[in-house]
Design an enzyme around this catalytic site. Sequence first.
Site, mmCIF file in Angstrom:
data_model
loop_
_atom_site.group_PDB
_atom_site.id
_atom_site.type_symbol
_atom_site.label_atom_id
_atom_site.label_comp_id
_atom_site.label_asym_id
_atom_site.label_seq_id
_atom_site.Cartn_x
_atom_site.Cartn_y
_atom_site.Cartn_z
ATOM 1 N N GLU A 104 10.649 -3.774 12.682
ATOM 2 C CA GLU A 104 11.841 -3.247 12.015
ATOM 3 C C GLU A 104 13.064 -3.446 12.901
ATOM 4 O OE1 GLU A 104 8.990 -1.660 12.540
ATOM 5 O OE2 GLU A 104 8.215 -0.960 10.609
ATOM 6 N N ASP A 121 0.799 -1.236 0.000
ATOM 7 C CA ASP A 121 0.000 0.000 0.000
ATOM 8 C C ASP A 121 0.830 1.283 0.000
ATOM 9 O OD1 ASP A 121 0.875 -0.631 2.546
ATOM 10 O OD2 ASP A 121 -0.941 0.065 3.550
HETATM 11 N N1 UDP Z 1 -0.738 -7.900 5.046
HETATM 12 C C1 UDP Z 1 -0.930 -9.273 4.903
HETATM 13 N N2 UDP Z 1 -1.929 -9.889 5.617
HETATM 14 C C2 UDP Z 1 -2.756 -9.193 6.472
HETATM 15 C C3 UDP Z 1 -2.554 -7.798 6.615
HETATM 16 C C4 UDP Z 1 -1.533 -7.189 5.898
HETATM 17 O O1 UDP Z 1 -0.207 -9.916 4.137
HETATM 18 O O2 UDP Z 1 -3.656 -9.819 7.092
HETATM 19 C C5 UDP Z 1 0.320 -7.235 4.258
HETATM 20 C C6 UDP Z 1 -0.132 -5.954 3.562
HETATM 21 O O3 UDP Z 1 -0.677 -6.253 2.280
HETATM 22 C C7 UDP Z 1 1.144 -5.131 3.507
HETATM 23 C C8 UDP Z 1 1.897 -5.587 4.759
HETATM 24 O O4 UDP Z 1 1.340 -6.837 5.144
HETATM 25 O O5 UDP Z 1 1.913 -5.417 2.351
HETATM 26 C C9 UDP Z 1 1.771 -4.604 5.911
HETATM 27 O O6 UDP Z 1 0.402 -4.440 6.223
HETATM 28 P P1 UDP Z 1 -0.266 -3.000 6.380
HETATM 29 O O7 UDP Z 1 0.057 -2.168 5.188
HETATM 30 O O8 UDP Z 1 -1.706 -3.177 6.719
HETATM 31 O O9 UDP Z 1 0.515 -2.458 7.657
HETATM 32 P P2 UDP Z 1 0.686 -0.947 8.143
HETATM 33 O O10 UDP Z 1 1.043 -0.125 6.981
HETATM 34 O O11 UDP Z 1 -0.618 -0.567 8.726
HETATM 35 O O12 UDP Z 1 1.781 -1.067 9.146
HETATM 36 MN MN MN Z 2 0.787 -0.210 5.004
#
Ligand code: UDP
Ligand code: MN
Length: 251
Positions: free
Chosen positions: A201, A114
């Site tokens: 991280e 995203d």
């Molecule tokens: N993701 C996933 N399974 C889930 C939720 C998230 O594979 O149930 C993936 C999502 O597509 C993204 C990454 O894990 O590539 C991080 O998730 P997210 O962007 O929701 O995290 P944030 O940006 O809120 O830390």
């Molecule tokens: Mn994200």
Amino acid sequence: DGPIIYAITPTFTRPVQKAELTRLSQTFLLVPNFHWIVVEDSPKKTPLVVNLLASSGLTYTHINAPTPPHYKLGKNDPNWKKPRGVEQRNAALRWIRNNLNESHNGVIYFADDDNTYSRQLFQEITKVKRVGVWPVGLVGGLMVERPICEKMTNKVTGFNAVWKPDRPFPIDMAGFGINLKVILEKKDALFAYDIQSGFQESEILKQVTRRDELEGLADGCSKVYVWHTRTQPPVLNTEQILTKRGKSSNV
Ligand code: UDP
Ligand code: MN
């Protein structure tokens, strides 16, 4: 020749998935020497991702690695409740360690589906000798969360993070790259489940480097080439009505 960038993208089925992966794939087409490792959070590879990758024009590896049910976010859980992407990033690291060796020249980057990536980011990633860091926009309650670097030496002297500033490495997943040789040297380094939220991280970085070894890139950590954008789930209430009538359109 320069290193190959291995970008690891966890992804999961939801209405915006195809849009996210389309945007990413078309950015990545602009990047030379690029290998996309897409890891689906699903028990099987889905046709949507199979087809999207096959027609993308990119060099890629497609893996699936479902998050164990116990760690899966519930529909109405706030997203900080459970770690996201752990299973998928670890599966990709295992693939890398099983399929690449010291003869390969590469840099590993964790590219969530995203975020928004500038093509200039990838020029910086190719400069990573061991572990490189750079600013990330729109994260941690700030316009820019950034390492503080000495301009001449690229040494990192601190971080501007305000959110959980006591993290060992207070930066976002999008804010660092790790050379393949480091991933192969530190062969047990992985992400973990049972750690504080926001510490993924730090979890990987503390296993592969120290703060005083970090290479500050993007013009002494002064430029922003990646943004932690988040896509708002679309309102699909009409779709639900159509589905009940058996008229849903799948695109
Ligand atoms: N993701 C996933 N399974 C889930 C939720 C998230 O594979 O149930 C993936 C999502 O597509 C993204 C990454 O894990 O590539 C991080 O998730 P997210 O962007 O929701 O995290 P944030 O940006 O809120 O830390
Ligand atoms: Mn994200």
